[in-house]
Design a protein around this motif. Structure first.
Motif, short mmCIF file in Angstrom:
data_model
loop_
_atom_site.label_atom_id
_atom_site.label_comp_id
_atom_site.label_asym_id
_atom_site.label_seq_id
_atom_site.Cartn_x
_atom_site.Cartn_y
_atom_site.Cartn_z
N TYR A 18 -108.82 58.31 45.53
CA TYR A 18 -110.25 58.00 45.59
C TYR A 18 -111.02 58.82 44.55
O TYR A 18 -111.85 58.28 43.81
CB TYR A 18 -110.79 58.30 46.99
N ASP A 19 -110.75 60.11 44.49
CA ASP A 19 -111.51 61.00 43.61
C ASP A 19 -111.26 60.66 42.14
O ASP A 19 -112.20 60.49 41.34
CB ASP A 19 -111.11 62.45 43.90
N ASN A 68 -116.41 55.45 36.89
CA ASN A 68 -117.72 55.95 36.43
C ASN A 68 -117.72 56.17 34.92
O ASN A 68 -118.71 55.88 34.24
CB ASN A 68 -118.07 57.25 37.15
N THR A 77 -111.61 67.22 39.65
CA THR A 77 -111.29 66.49 40.88
C THR A 77 -110.49 67.39 41.82
O THR A 77 -110.25 68.57 41.53
CB THR A 77 -110.47 65.22 40.58
N ALA A 96 -112.37 56.93 41.20
CA ALA A 96 -113.83 56.81 41.17
C ALA A 96 -114.39 57.38 39.88
O ALA A 96 -115.31 56.80 39.27
CB ALA A 96 -114.43 57.53 42.38
N ARG A 97 -113.84 58.49 39.42
CA ARG A 97 -114.31 59.09 38.18
C ARG A 97 -113.93 58.23 36.97
O ARG A 97 -114.70 58.12 36.01
CB ARG A 97 -113.77 60.51 38.04
#
Length: 290
Positions: free
Chosen positions: A118-119, A126, A10, A122-123
């Motif tokens: 956000y990064d 996921n 990230t 989000a991961r």
């Protein structure tokens, strides 16, 4: 997601690790931005703290106390944006963090906290979605193995197929009941169970339903899940790995496999009891001349 993986994959790749390098495998559950004097009241275990350092203590003893408290909370780490309000973490904070094994990271001021949130989040989402997908696939694989197979070898092979790790099902004395690897050494399995039971009973060793990691003398790790029937440990499902760590998905899958193995062994016991009763009835009928 672990902290070292976040740094590798990230925007956190821009950070500089200044303390706690030995604890970079901490799990990140959330990213939190806090910048006021009472930050310890707003944090939870597993969170990655982002701060500008605006309210970070200046006094060395206060810095050390803050780091100790953050470590006690169980943070994944602390990210300080530099050099706007603070040029760097103080040496006192760094020294204390190394003692507490709390990762301290310095991030260039130009990188926005919102971009990090956000990064990283989000991961994490996921990864959780992929875990759910794999868990569903594994659940179906093990269930099919339980329905179609007539022995525990099918369960062991299903574990190997789902997780790409060899598995073995053994009785309480180490007798192999099923294995994904045909070359498994039963004498070694028996020896390991004896070693465990010399220290404590299997019910104590597997005191909870959570699988337990065992490190073999040769350096290979195995994860063991107890097969229980009415509170009694009647066997073990072992999962092997060349590495010391197992994923959460491995533990969940092993728990499911242990339940399936318990159902299978229960069915086998019922068949055995029924065959015994029929045998007695047959002999009694012969004696009575029927």
């Amino acid at each position: 997601m672990k902290l070292d993986a976040a740094i590798e994959n990230t925007v956190l790749r821009e950070v500089t690790v200044v303390a706690g390098a030995a604890a970079m495998n901490r799990e990140i559950t959330w990213v939190h931005i806090v910048d006021h004097p009472e930050i310890t009241n707003w944090l939870k275990p597993g969170e990655l703290l982002l701060t500008t350092g605006y309210n970070w203590p200046v006094d060395d003893e206060a810095c050390r106390a803050m780091v100790r408290r953050l470590s006690e909370i169980g943070l994944a780490g602390v990210v300080l944006a530099v050099p706007h309000f603070r040029e760097h973490f103080t040496q006192a904070a760094i020294d204390e963090a190394n003692l507490c094994h709390l990762p301290l990271l310095e991030l260039p001021w130009e990188i926005q906290f919102s971009e990090i949130m956000y990064d990283v989040l989000a991961r994490i989402i996921n990864i959780q979605a992929e875990t759910i997908r794999r868990s569903d696939h594994i659940h179906r694989t093990l269930t099919e193995a339980a329905l179609e197979g007539n022995n525990l070898e099918g369960v062991a092979k299903a574990l190997h197929s789902a997780l790409d790790k060899n598995a073995t099902v053994v009785a309480v004395d180490g007798t192999v009941l099923g294995a994904s690897d045909p070359s498994v050494n039963e004498s070694e399995e028996r020896a390991l169970v004896r070693t465990i039971t010399q220290m404590e009973s299997l019910p104590c060793f597997f005191e909870s339903n959570t699988p337990k990691v065992v490190l073999e003398p040769a350096g290979r790790s195995r994860l063991g899940g107890a097969i229980r029937l009415r509170g009694e440990v009647i066997g073990i499902v072992w999962l092997y790995s060349a590495q010391e760590e197992f994923e959460e998905l491995d533990s969940r899958t092993l728990e499911h496999a242990a339940v399936i193995a318990a159902l299978h062994l229960t069915y086998q016991r019922q068949l055995s009891d029924q065959e015994t009763r029929l045998g007695y009835a047959f002999v009694a009928g012969l004696l009575e001349g029927n």
